[in-house]
Design an enzyme around this catalytic site. Sequence first.
Site, PDB file in Angstrom:
ATOM      1  N   THR A 130       0.823  -1.198   0.000  1.00  0.00           N
ATOM      2  CA  THR A 130       0.000   0.000   0.000  1.00  0.00           C
ATOM      3  C   THR A 130       0.865   1.259   0.000  1.00  0.00           C
ATOM      4  O   THR A 130       2.012   1.237   0.470  1.00  0.00           O
ATOM      5  CB  THR A 130      -0.907   0.017   1.245  1.00  0.00           C
ATOM      6  N   ASP A 131       0.297   2.365  -0.489  1.00  0.00           N
ATOM      7  CA  ASP A 131       1.007   3.642  -0.413  1.00  0.00           C
ATOM      8  C   ASP A 131       1.053   4.189   1.007  1.00  0.00           C
ATOM      9  O   ASP A 131       1.816   5.116   1.297  1.00  0.00           O
ATOM     10  CB  ASP A 131       0.385   4.674  -1.359  1.00  0.00           C
ATOM     11  N   GLU A 132       0.282   3.620   1.911  1.00  0.00           N
ATOM     12  CA  GLU A 132       0.247   4.123   3.286  1.00  0.00           C
ATOM     13  C   GLU A 132       1.573   3.930   4.019  1.00  0.00           C
ATOM     14  O   GLU A 132       1.819   4.572   5.039  1.00  0.00           O
ATOM     15  CB  GLU A 132      -0.902   3.487   4.059  1.00  0.00           C
ATOM     16  N   TYR A 155      -1.571  -0.464  11.039  1.00  0.00           N
ATOM     17  CA  TYR A 155      -1.725  -1.151   9.753  1.00  0.00           C
ATOM     18  C   TYR A 155      -0.563  -0.830   8.822  1.00  0.00           C
ATOM     19  O   TYR A 155       0.107  -1.735   8.299  1.00  0.00           O
ATOM     20  CB  TYR A 155      -3.045  -0.763   9.083  1.00  0.00           C
ATOM     21  N   LYS A 159       2.490  -3.249   7.245  1.00  0.00           N
ATOM     22  CA  LYS A 159       2.746  -3.439   5.820  1.00  0.00           C
ATOM     23  C   LYS A 159       4.162  -2.990   5.456  1.00  0.00           C
ATOM     24  O   LYS A 159       4.817  -3.614   4.604  1.00  0.00           O
ATOM     25  CB  LYS A 159       1.714  -2.678   4.995  1.00  0.00           C
TER      26      LYS A 159
END
Length: 346
Positions: A130-132, A155, A159
């Site tokens: 994810t870009d998060e 989260y 990741k």
Amino acid sequence: MKLLVTGGAGFIGSAVVRLAVTRGHEVVNLDALTYAACLENVAPVADSSLYSFEKADIRDRPALDRIFAAHKPDAVMHLAAESHVDRSIDGPAAFIETNVTGTFNMLEAARSYWESAGRPETFRFHHISTDEVFGTLGATGQFTEETPYAPNSPYSASKAASDHLVRAWHETYGLPVVLTNCSNNYGPYHFPEKLIPVVILNALAGKPLPIYGDGSNVRDWLYVEDHADALLLVLEKGALGRSYNIGGENERSNLELVQTLCDILDEKRPREDGKAYAAQITFVRDRPGHDARYAIDPERIRTELGWRPSVTVEEGLARTVQWYLDNEDWWRPLLNRDGVGKRLGA
């Protein structure tokens, strides 16, 4: 090509499964069937001779070894993950166990299988992230593949850790990997705890449409079927050890997004009282550590692999709203699952 897809009963994973089978790939769907999984997501291809299902948890290493030995995949597409930021705030342990330890197990099972098969050059381990992991942006700028990691939620931290493990297994053991980091996905079969399905279903039920803070948080929206197409392309043509950012090139603030959904619903399913759905918009207390803005620079995947999204956010949102209007039999039972419809991560 035979693909082992983890998390194939989830939102993005099922889109990958459906597209891969349609394109003639054999697919083994490995999923633990936790609260957000739904085998109905792969119903369109479930009867295909190219499709098979294995119920297993990526935290269970012996099960993974058995599945690799039984199916002998040519490639792994690793999507299985706990993914809801709000749930990670309330219960981070599950995110560490699945996203970090689970990814470690997948890497070790894949490495063992790959080495026992003679380290074939054609094998691939594709890790989907994810870009998060990059944290938050200000009003300008975009994430590139060189952006330093700065996760702000349990989260995104989990990741980020999994991304680092994948890179390390490539550098240390030579495991042939590719990585992708995507922007926010939306589309059919989206589990009804995320913003877009929450807004659609709450609107139809006459409930408030909750927007965190003042609605100014910005996300780059990627139609899930476009994402699945990009993932298969990276698997087949991406350079080993390389990461690719996949973006929708569709930035919208949360408030703009919800207002667009309301406009679409006004046209497709008008309220009986004649009022606009936007009247249901309600601003609620923001969640802790809420990133202000995400935006992806997709230059690498565009120039190296020739990919760019095919669906604009306006077209994709209209398709998505229509899908939910047409598929109440899919989403209605999911409203009874744990945590759905409740405020989490407060």
